[in-house]
Design a protein around this motif. Sequence first.
Motif, PDB file in Angstrom:
ATOM      1  N   GLN A  72     131.297 -48.516  85.755  1.00  0.00           N
ATOM      2  CA  GLN A  72     130.927 -49.459  84.707  1.00  0.00           C
ATOM      3  C   GLN A  72     131.499 -50.860  84.962  1.00  0.00           C
ATOM      4  OE1 GLN A  72     132.507 -46.346  83.913  1.00  0.00           O
ATOM      5  NE2 GLN A  72     130.411 -45.567  83.928  1.00  0.00           N
ATOM      6  N   VAL A  73     131.099 -51.788  84.093  1.00  0.00           N
ATOM      7  CA  VAL A  73     131.685 -53.128  84.068  1.00  0.00           C
ATOM      8  C   VAL A  73     132.468 -53.249  82.766  1.00  0.00           C
ATOM      9  CG1 VAL A  73     131.263 -55.612  84.063  1.00  0.00           C
ATOM     10  CG2 VAL A  73     129.773 -54.096  85.407  1.00  0.00           C
ATOM     11  N   HIS A  74     133.766 -53.462  82.872  1.00  0.00           N
ATOM     12  CA  HIS A  74     134.653 -53.566  81.712  1.00  0.00           C
ATOM     13  C   HIS A  74     135.190 -54.994  81.621  1.00  0.00           C
ATOM     14  CE1 HIS A  74     134.719 -49.129  81.705  1.00  0.00           C
ATOM     15  NE2 HIS A  74     134.861 -49.241  83.013  1.00  0.00           N
ATOM     16  N   LYS A 125     125.659 -57.656  78.917  1.00  0.00           N
ATOM     17  CA  LYS A 125     124.472 -56.828  78.754  1.00  0.00           C
ATOM     18  C   LYS A 125     123.451 -57.067  79.872  1.00  0.00           C
ATOM     19  CE  LYS A 125     124.627 -56.462  73.694  1.00  0.00           C
ATOM     20  NZ  LYS A 125     123.865 -56.706  72.429  1.00  0.00           N
ATOM     21  N   THR A 126     123.457 -58.274  80.414  1.00  0.00           N
ATOM     22  CA  THR A 126     122.467 -58.655  81.422  1.00  0.00           C
ATOM     23  C   THR A 126     123.166 -59.381  82.574  1.00  0.00           C
ATOM     24  OG1 THR A 126     122.024 -60.868  80.511  1.00  0.00           O
ATOM     25  CG2 THR A 126     120.787 -59.005  79.563  1.00  0.00           C
ATOM     26  N   THR A 127     122.395 -59.671  83.609  1.00  0.00           N
ATOM     27  CA  THR A 127     122.950 -60.439  84.733  1.00  0.00           C
ATOM     28  C   THR A 127     123.353 -61.841  84.288  1.00  0.00           C
ATOM     29  OG1 THR A 127     120.692 -61.037  85.393  1.00  0.00           O
ATOM     30  CG2 THR A 127     121.713 -59.176  86.527  1.00  0.00           C
ATOM     31  N   ASP A 128     122.661 -62.379  83.288  1.00  0.00           N
ATOM     32  CA  ASP A 128     123.039 -63.712  82.782  1.00  0.00           C
ATOM     33  C   ASP A 128     124.469 -63.710  82.256  1.00  0.00           C
ATOM     34  OD1 ASP A 128     120.547 -64.705  83.403  1.00  0.00           O
ATOM     35  OD2 ASP A 128     119.735 -64.431  81.364  1.00  0.00           O
ATOM     36  N   ASP A 129     124.873 -62.611  81.658  1.00  0.00           N
ATOM     37  CA  ASP A 129     126.222 -62.521  81.098  1.00  0.00           C
ATOM     38  C   ASP A 129     127.291 -62.409  82.178  1.00  0.00           C
ATOM     39  OD1 ASP A 129     125.128 -62.481  78.495  1.00  0.00           O
ATOM     40  OD2 ASP A 129     124.833 -60.308  78.617  1.00  0.00           O
ATOM     41  N   LYS A 147     138.055 -54.687  76.291  1.00  0.00           N
ATOM     42  CA  LYS A 147     137.503 -54.416  74.963  1.00  0.00           C
ATOM     43  C   LYS A 147     135.983 -54.254  74.958  1.00  0.00           C
ATOM     44  CE  LYS A 147     141.649 -54.798  73.316  1.00  0.00           C
ATOM     45  NZ  LYS A 147     142.394 -53.595  72.909  1.00  0.00           N
ATOM     46  N   TYR A 148     135.329 -54.629  76.051  1.00  0.00           N
ATOM     47  CA  TYR A 148     133.870 -54.545  76.140  1.00  0.00           C
ATOM     48  C   TYR A 148     133.501 -53.748  77.390  1.00  0.00           C
ATOM     49  CZ  TYR A 148     134.190 -58.367  72.783  1.00  0.00           C
ATOM     50  OH  TYR A 148     134.495 -59.140  71.682  1.00  0.00           O
ATOM     51  N   HIS A 149     132.444 -52.945  77.252  1.00  0.00           N
ATOM     52  CA  HIS A 149     132.110 -52.015  78.323  1.00  0.00           C
ATOM     53  C   HIS A 149     130.597 -51.940  78.508  1.00  0.00           C
ATOM     54  CE1 HIS A 149     136.282 -50.671  77.710  1.00  0.00           C
ATOM     55  NE2 HIS A 149     135.988 -50.742  76.422  1.00  0.00           N
ATOM     56  N   LEU A 150     130.150 -52.186  79.729  1.00  0.00           N
ATOM     57  CA  LEU A 150     128.743 -52.022  80.075  1.00  0.00           C
ATOM     58  C   LEU A 150     128.613 -50.776  80.952  1.00  0.00           C
ATOM     59  CD1 LEU A 150     125.783 -52.990  80.190  1.00  0.00           C
ATOM     60  CD2 LEU A 150     126.411 -54.283  82.259  1.00  0.00           C
ATOM     61  N   ASP A 151     127.954 -49.761  80.407  1.00  0.00           N
ATOM     62  CA  ASP A 151     127.758 -48.519  81.154  1.00  0.00           C
ATOM     63  C   ASP A 151     126.578 -48.706  82.096  1.00  0.00           C
ATOM     64  OD1 ASP A 151     127.873 -45.991  82.101  1.00  0.00           O
ATOM     65  OD2 ASP A 151     127.515 -44.986  80.198  1.00  0.00           O
ATOM     66  N   ALA A 152     126.876 -49.310  83.252  1.00  0.00           N
ATOM     67  CA  ALA A 152     125.820 -49.668  84.198  1.00  0.00           C
ATOM     68  C   ALA A 152     125.500 -48.543  85.174  1.00  0.00           C
ATOM     69  CB  ALA A 152     126.229 -50.923  84.973  1.00  0.00           C
ATOM     70  N   LYS A 153     126.456 -47.636  85.374  1.00  0.00           N
ATOM     71  CA  LYS A 153     126.281 -46.552  86.361  1.00  0.00           C
ATOM     72  C   LYS A 153     125.769 -47.134  87.690  1.00  0.00           C
ATOM     73  CE  LYS A 153     125.516 -42.772  83.078  1.00  0.00           C
ATOM     74  NZ  LYS A 153     125.719 -43.529  81.845  1.00  0.00           N
ATOM     75  N   ALA A 154     126.498 -48.120  88.187  1.00  0.00           N
ATOM     76  CA  ALA A 154     125.975 -48.925  89.279  1.00  0.00           C
ATOM     77  C   ALA A 154     126.454 -48.525  90.669  1.00  0.00           C
ATOM     78  CB  ALA A 154     126.352 -50.394  89.036  1.00  0.00           C
ATOM     79  N   TYR A 155     127.623 -47.934  90.796  1.00  0.00           N
ATOM     80  CA  TYR A 155     128.220 -47.758  92.126  1.00  0.00           C
ATOM     81  C   TYR A 155     129.172 -46.562  92.100  1.00  0.00           C
ATOM     82  CZ  TYR A 155     132.807 -48.868  90.453  1.00  0.00           C
ATOM     83  OH  TYR A 155     134.004 -48.789  89.789  1.00  0.00           O
ATOM     84  N   VAL A 156     129.582 -46.112  93.279  1.00  0.00           N
ATOM     85  CA  VAL A 156     130.659 -45.128  93.380  1.00  0.00           C
ATOM     86  C   VAL A 156     131.683 -45.629  94.389  1.00  0.00           C
ATOM     87  CG1 VAL A 156     129.131 -43.186  92.826  1.00  0.00           C
ATOM     88  CG2 VAL A 156     129.628 -43.730  95.232  1.00  0.00           C
ATOM     89  N   THR A 157     132.888 -45.107  94.271  1.00  0.00           N
ATOM     90  CA  THR A 157     133.951 -45.332  95.246  1.00  0.00           C
ATOM     91  C   THR A 157     134.249 -44.002  95.919  1.00  0.00           C
ATOM     92  OG1 THR A 157     134.931 -47.109  93.940  1.00  0.00           O
ATOM     93  CG2 THR A 157     136.366 -46.033  95.537  1.00  0.00           C
ATOM     94  N   THR A 158     134.536 -44.043  97.214  1.00  0.00           N
ATOM     95  CA  THR A 158     134.806 -42.811  97.949  1.00  0.00           C
ATOM     96  C   THR A 158     136.304 -42.672  98.233  1.00  0.00           C
ATOM     97  OG1 THR A 158     134.358 -43.905 100.070  1.00  0.00           O
ATOM     98  CG2 THR A 158     132.533 -42.761  99.011  1.00  0.00           C
ATOM     99  N   PHE A 159     136.755 -41.423  98.221  1.00  0.00           N
ATOM    100  CA  PHE A 159     138.148 -41.074  98.477  1.00  0.00           C
ATOM    101  C   PHE A 159     138.191 -40.004  99.567  1.00  0.00           C
ATOM    102  CE2 PHE A 159     137.414 -42.058  94.061  1.00  0.00           C
ATOM    103  CZ  PHE A 159     138.466 -42.861  93.657  1.00  0.00           C
ATOM    104  N   ASP A 219     133.279 -52.185  71.958  1.00  0.00           N
ATOM    105  CA  ASP A 219     131.835 -52.380  72.096  1.00  0.00           C
ATOM    106  C   ASP A 219     131.359 -51.776  73.415  1.00  0.00           C
ATOM    107  OD1 ASP A 219     131.183 -53.863  69.721  1.00  0.00           O
ATOM    108  OD2 ASP A 219     132.292 -55.550  70.570  1.00  0.00           O
ATOM    109  N   ILE A 220     130.419 -50.849  73.326  1.00  0.00           N
ATOM    110  CA  ILE A 220     129.877 -50.177  74.512  1.00  0.00           C
ATOM    111  C   ILE A 220     128.370 -50.410  74.565  1.00  0.00           C
ATOM    112  CG2 ILE A 220     129.579 -47.989  75.711  1.00  0.00           C
ATOM    113  CD1 ILE A 220     132.012 -46.947  74.126  1.00  0.00           C
ATOM    114  N   THR A 221     127.915 -50.911  75.700  1.00  0.00           N
ATOM    115  CA  THR A 221     126.487 -51.147  75.906  1.00  0.00           C
ATOM    116  C   THR A 221     126.024 -50.337  77.112  1.00  0.00           C
ATOM    117  OG1 THR A 221     126.714 -53.423  75.106  1.00  0.00           O
ATOM    118  CG2 THR A 221     124.715 -52.896  76.342  1.00  0.00           C
TER     119      THR A 221
END
Length: 344
Positions: A156-158, A165-169, A230-242, A295-297
Amino acid sequence: MKKTLLRHAVPTALTGALAALMALSGPANAQTVELKLAHFLPTANGMHSDFMEPWARDLEACSEGAVKVTIFPGGTQLGNPGKIYDAVRAGAVDIAQGLSGIPGGRFERTRIAELPFIFDSADEATRAIWSVFPEHLEAEFPDVKILAIHAHNPGQVHTTEKQVKTTDDLQGLRLRFPTAAASAMISALGGNPVGLPPGAVYENAEKGVIDGAVFTWDTMASFNLAEVMKYHLDAKAYVTTFWFGMNQRTYDELSDKVKACVDGQSGEALIAKFGDWWNAWDKAGYDRVVAEGHDITTLSDEERAKWAATLEPMVTAFIADLESKGIDDAQEIYDKLKAFADAQ
């Protein structure tokens, strides 16, 4: 009389010495092998408490006392994320977990999995990466026997003060990035990527050095980031590998019984556990921010399509850069990972 006593004393002494030697070399008195396991995370993190701590104790139990494992977590001298692979490769530690992206430039093939919008879950990502490991990735880890490679649920983006909410933000926001691919993603979307180790995010967010972070839900609890994000965008955009591995020489010197114990709780048996683990770890962080009224989007399908279109040139350039460095199977790895995910 003295000669008689001497005749009896010599064999008695020899017998006692031989018995002592046999006792020292016997199984019941075999010396316990002490293994050091290092990682970069706090002990509150689920990867320590649910994964590595039980894994170590299970190995001890399976070996019936032949090995003892001492864990050195983040914050200890051996828990430096930038040095942990060198430490396990050199044998300064015997077992370690590290991030594929720290330090950068090493595990380039493995990190192809970190490109955006490939996977829907940690389970899918982990199984996909493991499926290409023998042919494409294993050679990236010399002198280390890799026991598992895994990835978290798409992140996510926190942010601290601005809702996204958007790329503009995203324009101009200073966001901590976890991987080279995530850094390129942030830049392509208009943000300013900032490199920080996980443990430094809280302080820098609190001081206003960064505006937020690209991170997983679990860090809101395990790194206590819910206090500053305090703000969270649930983008499900990427993963990190371990990666999780053992010094090859250490492994080779173990008894067959202990090797069987290591093998039995690694590889496919371990890979199968990460999906459920990551769901539980993320739930703890998500529940924390919900309880605190943040706030979660969720990224809309329309906006997600915009992100994917915007990022397509970045993905192409990322793979082309790898190919320019001599990684001629970069596109093949990416295509195989995508095909695995699409087939699920």
